[in-house]
Design a protein around this motif. Structure first.
Motif, PDB file in Angstrom:
ATOM      1  N   GLN A 171      57.311  37.606  38.522  1.00  0.00           N
ATOM      2  CA  GLN A 171      56.100  36.848  38.240  1.00  0.00           C
ATOM      3  C   GLN A 171      54.973  37.255  39.182  1.00  0.00           C
ATOM      4  OE1 GLN A 171      56.483  32.575  38.473  1.00  0.00           O
ATOM      5  NE2 GLN A 171      56.262  32.324  36.277  1.00  0.00           N
ATOM      6  N   HIS A 172      55.328  37.393  40.442  1.00  0.00           N
ATOM      7  CA  HIS A 172      54.351  37.775  41.463  1.00  0.00           C
ATOM      8  C   HIS A 172      53.750  39.137  41.135  1.00  0.00           C
ATOM      9  CE1 HIS A 172      53.030  39.536  45.316  1.00  0.00           C
ATOM     10  NE2 HIS A 172      52.665  38.294  45.615  1.00  0.00           N
ATOM     11  N   LYS A 173      54.602  40.083  40.760  1.00  0.00           N
ATOM     12  CA  LYS A 173      54.142  41.432  40.439  1.00  0.00           C
ATOM     13  C   LYS A 173      53.240  41.425  39.211  1.00  0.00           C
ATOM     14  CE  LYS A 173      55.849  46.151  39.810  1.00  0.00           C
ATOM     15  NZ  LYS A 173      55.103  46.435  38.584  1.00  0.00           N
ATOM     16  N   LYS A 174      53.631  40.626  38.219  1.00  0.00           N
ATOM     17  CA  LYS A 174      52.861  40.534  36.987  1.00  0.00           C
ATOM     18  C   LYS A 174      51.456  39.985  37.256  1.00  0.00           C
ATOM     19  CE  LYS A 174      52.563  40.324  32.373  1.00  0.00           C
ATOM     20  NZ  LYS A 174      52.706  41.480  31.490  1.00  0.00           N
ATOM     21  N   MET A 175      51.381  38.844  37.948  1.00  0.00           N
ATOM     22  CA  MET A 175      50.099  38.209  38.211  1.00  0.00           C
ATOM     23  C   MET A 175      49.250  39.052  39.160  1.00  0.00           C
ATOM     24  SD  MET A 175      50.240  35.717  36.228  1.00  0.00           S
ATOM     25  CE  MET A 175      48.629  35.083  36.685  1.00  0.00           C
ATOM     26  N   ARG A 176      49.899  39.724  40.088  1.00  0.00           N
ATOM     27  CA  ARG A 176      49.160  40.588  41.008  1.00  0.00           C
ATOM     28  C   ARG A 176      48.528  41.763  40.256  1.00  0.00           C
ATOM     29  NH1 ARG A 176      49.169  40.790  46.445  1.00  0.00           N
ATOM     30  NH2 ARG A 176      48.459  42.711  47.418  1.00  0.00           N
ATOM     31  N   TYR A 177      49.269  42.285  39.282  1.00  0.00           N
ATOM     32  CA  TYR A 177      48.765  43.385  38.462  1.00  0.00           C
ATOM     33  C   TYR A 177      47.547  42.930  37.659  1.00  0.00           C
ATOM     34  CZ  TYR A 177      48.634  47.005  34.838  1.00  0.00           C
ATOM     35  OH  TYR A 177      48.227  48.003  33.994  1.00  0.00           O
ATOM     36  N   ILE A 178      47.620  41.723  37.087  1.00  0.00           N
ATOM     37  CA  ILE A 178      46.510  41.191  36.301  1.00  0.00           C
ATOM     38  C   ILE A 178      45.274  40.982  37.171  1.00  0.00           C
ATOM     39  CG2 ILE A 178      45.695  39.187  34.993  1.00  0.00           C
ATOM     40  CD1 ILE A 178      48.550  38.841  33.972  1.00  0.00           C
ATOM     41  N   LEU A 179      45.462  40.326  38.324  1.00  0.00           N
ATOM     42  CA  LEU A 179      44.332  40.052  39.205  1.00  0.00           C
ATOM     43  C   LEU A 179      43.732  41.336  39.773  1.00  0.00           C
ATOM     44  CD1 LEU A 179      45.494  36.859  41.147  1.00  0.00           C
ATOM     45  CD2 LEU A 179      43.864  37.029  39.269  1.00  0.00           C
ATOM     46  N   SER A 180      44.593  42.314  40.075  1.00  0.00           N
ATOM     47  CA  SER A 180      44.094  43.597  40.581  1.00  0.00           C
ATOM     48  C   SER A 180      43.260  44.309  39.522  1.00  0.00           C
ATOM     49  CB  SER A 180      45.260  44.485  41.019  1.00  0.00           C
ATOM     50  OG  SER A 180      45.958  43.917  42.091  1.00  0.00           O
ATOM     51  N   SER A 181      43.717  44.232  38.269  1.00  0.00           N
ATOM     52  CA  SER A 181      42.973  44.856  37.167  1.00  0.00           C
ATOM     53  C   SER A 181      41.619  44.183  36.979  1.00  0.00           C
ATOM     54  CB  SER A 181      43.780  44.777  35.873  1.00  0.00           C
ATOM     55  OG  SER A 181      44.998  45.480  35.986  1.00  0.00           O
ATOM     56  N   ILE A 182      41.631  42.840  37.013  1.00  0.00           N
ATOM     57  CA  ILE A 182      40.373  42.105  36.876  1.00  0.00           C
ATOM     58  C   ILE A 182      39.444  42.433  38.032  1.00  0.00           C
ATOM     59  CG2 ILE A 182      39.319  39.805  36.876  1.00  0.00           C
ATOM     60  CD1 ILE A 182      41.786  38.763  35.447  1.00  0.00           C
ATOM     61  N   ASP A 183      39.999  42.431  39.240  1.00  0.00           N
ATOM     62  CA  ASP A 183      39.203  42.695  40.438  1.00  0.00           C
ATOM     63  C   ASP A 183      38.576  44.083  40.383  1.00  0.00           C
ATOM     64  OD1 ASP A 183      38.420  42.066  43.289  1.00  0.00           O
ATOM     65  OD2 ASP A 183      39.640  43.854  43.628  1.00  0.00           O
ATOM     66  N   GLU A 184      39.379  45.081  40.046  1.00  0.00           N
ATOM     67  CA  GLU A 184      38.898  46.460  40.003  1.00  0.00           C
ATOM     68  C   GLU A 184      37.817  46.638  38.937  1.00  0.00           C
ATOM     69  OE1 GLU A 184      40.591  50.965  39.055  1.00  0.00           O
ATOM     70  OE2 GLU A 184      41.989  49.286  39.310  1.00  0.00           O
ATOM     71  N   ASN A 185      38.090  46.157  37.732  1.00  0.00           N
ATOM     72  CA  ASN A 185      37.138  46.331  36.636  1.00  0.00           C
ATOM     73  C   ASN A 185      35.874  45.494  36.832  1.00  0.00           C
ATOM     74  OD1 ASN A 185      38.395  48.011  34.253  1.00  0.00           O
ATOM     75  ND2 ASN A 185      40.064  46.787  35.090  1.00  0.00           N
ATOM     76  N   MET A 186      36.045  44.290  37.367  1.00  0.00           N
ATOM     77  CA  MET A 186      34.889  43.417  37.549  1.00  0.00           C
ATOM     78  C   MET A 186      33.955  43.950  38.626  1.00  0.00           C
ATOM     79  SD  MET A 186      34.087  40.713  35.843  1.00  0.00           S
ATOM     80  CE  MET A 186      35.562  39.821  35.432  1.00  0.00           C
ATOM     81  N   LYS A 187      34.529  44.402  39.742  1.00  0.00           N
ATOM     82  CA  LYS A 187      33.696  44.952  40.814  1.00  0.00           C
ATOM     83  C   LYS A 187      32.955  46.191  40.338  1.00  0.00           C
ATOM     84  CE  LYS A 187      35.990  43.239  44.970  1.00  0.00           C
ATOM     85  NZ  LYS A 187      36.796  43.576  46.171  1.00  0.00           N
ATOM     86  N   LYS A 188      33.665  47.020  39.584  1.00  0.00           N
ATOM     87  CA  LYS A 188      33.041  48.233  39.063  1.00  0.00           C
ATOM     88  C   LYS A 188      31.913  47.871  38.103  1.00  0.00           C
ATOM     89  CE  LYS A 188      34.131  52.632  36.824  1.00  0.00           C
ATOM     90  NZ  LYS A 188      35.195  53.466  36.204  1.00  0.00           N
ATOM     91  N   TYR A 189      32.175  46.914  37.211  1.00  0.00           N
ATOM     92  CA  TYR A 189      31.155  46.518  36.250  1.00  0.00           C
ATOM     93  C   TYR A 189      29.939  45.911  36.937  1.00  0.00           C
ATOM     94  CZ  TYR A 189      28.647  43.547  33.000  1.00  0.00           C
ATOM     95  OH  TYR A 189      27.656  42.920  32.306  1.00  0.00           O
ATOM     96  N   LEU A 190      30.167  44.936  37.831  1.00  0.00           N
ATOM     97  CA  LEU A 190      29.062  44.244  38.478  1.00  0.00           C
ATOM     98  C   LEU A 190      28.224  45.184  39.332  1.00  0.00           C
ATOM     99  CD1 LEU A 190      30.721  40.867  39.539  1.00  0.00           C
ATOM    100  CD2 LEU A 190      29.154  41.283  37.644  1.00  0.00           C
ATOM    101  N   PHE A 191      28.895  46.063  40.091  1.00  0.00           N
ATOM    102  CA  PHE A 191      28.148  46.982  40.953  1.00  0.00           C
ATOM    103  C   PHE A 191      27.339  47.965  40.118  1.00  0.00           C
ATOM    104  CE2 PHE A 191      27.671  50.930  43.346  1.00  0.00           C
ATOM    105  CZ  PHE A 191      27.099  50.466  44.517  1.00  0.00           C
ATOM    106  N   MET A 192      27.990  48.588  39.131  1.00  0.00           N
ATOM    107  CA  MET A 192      27.309  49.581  38.306  1.00  0.00           C
ATOM    108  C   MET A 192      26.210  48.941  37.456  1.00  0.00           C
ATOM    109  SD  MET A 192      28.322  52.491  39.091  1.00  0.00           S
ATOM    110  CE  MET A 192      29.660  53.327  39.932  1.00  0.00           C
TER     111      MET A 192
END
Length: 345
Positions: A171-192
């Motif tokens: 569960q931890h790995k699954k949720m961490r993967y989701i949050l990491s994906s959101i974090d990576e894509n969101m930061k990239k989107y907002l900055f760009m």
């Protein structure tokens, strides 16, 4: 199915009723993300693997300071340069409205269309509504700042809390993967998105200033802000200075140059450069974006429209990670390609 619809309706009502709480929290999260994203890009200037740990910590601190200084500089620039331009525009609104009414009557008589100036939107009413929205947001800035302070203070403990919240390894790995994906894509989107919008606004200002269009700074700032609103934001951002040029009786040459220049910039940066910089972050259906825009606009007004794309990106990533909701991600996607699912559950 019925229970699901009831739950969805309940969530919608809760979001609508709690807008005074959720909108400041969303603004604080947006600014927190944007500052962190900027710090991440500043961090890339320094060596990624310093020989000593203390040096790495120092680089992180410098990156955060540079990011905060950047935003402090932007706030100062707005307060000293852009804000006074809005002060100059407000007294001119009645005259602009009168000229718009005269233009509308002239067009009605010329083309024999039975439409009076009463059917035109009131610029004063629109300006008043926008001003009240800004004033409402300004009054909640104290809450936004408090949220941001606690986010920065506690962001170092997020990983520990997350580990306790999801003790199960899979569960931890699954949720961490989701949050990491959101974090990576969101930061990239907002900055760009911010970078491209800022460059578009600056070049638009230079172009309109060179052509001698009044209130070029106001129109450029509107183009920058409205760029965050998908589709209609660019149309409104370009439409306001073009309409102003028409109302104020600009020469045909100036009108054509203003129109071609602003529309060309939107096409270049919004349709060519931005997609290349963001990659597959926004592999979203245009129809889904528009429906999402209307949905959040009805719930939270302009603020909801402003944050509609980041919220849709998060929804897109989350729904792609569960078998029961992957069909939603497919419908939201532009071409059926959705983020890979973490299979190790």
């Amino acid at each position: 199915m019925v229970n699901g619809l009831i739950l969805f309706a309940g969530v919608v009502v809760l979001l609508w009723l709690g807008s005074s709480i959720f909108v400041p929290l969303l603004v604080a999260t947006f600014l927190w993300y944007l500052i962190n994203a900027t710090a991440t890009y500043y961090r890339k200037i320094f060596p990624s693997e310093p020989r000593r740990q203390n040096v790495g910590i120092l680089f992180d601190i410098i990156s955060n300071v540079l990011s905060l200084a950047t935003f402090a500089g932007l706030i100062y620039l707005f307060a000293t340069r852009v804000r006074p331009m809005f002060g100059e525009l407000l007294p001119a609104i009645p005259e602009i409205q009168a000229r718009l009414n005269n233009l509308w009557r002239y067009l009605s008589e010329t083309f024999d269309i039975d439409i009076t100036a009463i059917s035109l939107p009131s610029i004063e009413t629109i300006a008043s509504n926008v001003g009240s929205s800004v004033a409402k947001l300004a009054t909640s800035m104290g809450m936004v700042i408090v949220y941001m302070i606690f986010m920065f203070v506690e962001q170092s403990t997020f990983h520990k809390k997350f580990a306790v919240l999801f003790p199960n390894k899979n569960q931890h790995k699954k949720m961490r993967y989701i949050l990491s994906s959101i974090d990576e894509n969101m930061k990239k989107y907002l900055f760009m998105k911010t970078l491209v919008s800022a460059v578009t606004g600056i070049i638009s200002y230079i172009w309109m200033y060179m052509l001698g269009l009044e209130f070029a700074g106001v129109w450029a700032f509107a183009i920058f802000i409205l760029s965050y609103i998908p589709t209609i934001g660019a149309i409104i951002g370009c439409g306001m200075p073009i309409l102003f040029a028409i109302i104020t009786g600009a020469t045909l040459n100036t009108l054509v140059l203003v129109s071609v220049g602003l529309i060309g910039l939107q096409i270049l940066f919004g349709n060519i450069i931005e997609p290349k910089l963001t990659g597959k972050t926004l592999n979203l259906s245009t129809l889904a974006i528009l429906i999402n825009l209307v949905f959040w606009g009805l719930i939270w007004g302009v603020a909801g429209m402003f944050f509609s794309v980041p919220l849709l990106v998060a929804t897109f990533i989350i729904t792609a990670q569960f078998d029961s909701t992957r069909w939603i991600a497919i419908l939201l996607s532009a071409d059926g390609n959705i983020p890979e699912k973490d299979e190790d559950e």
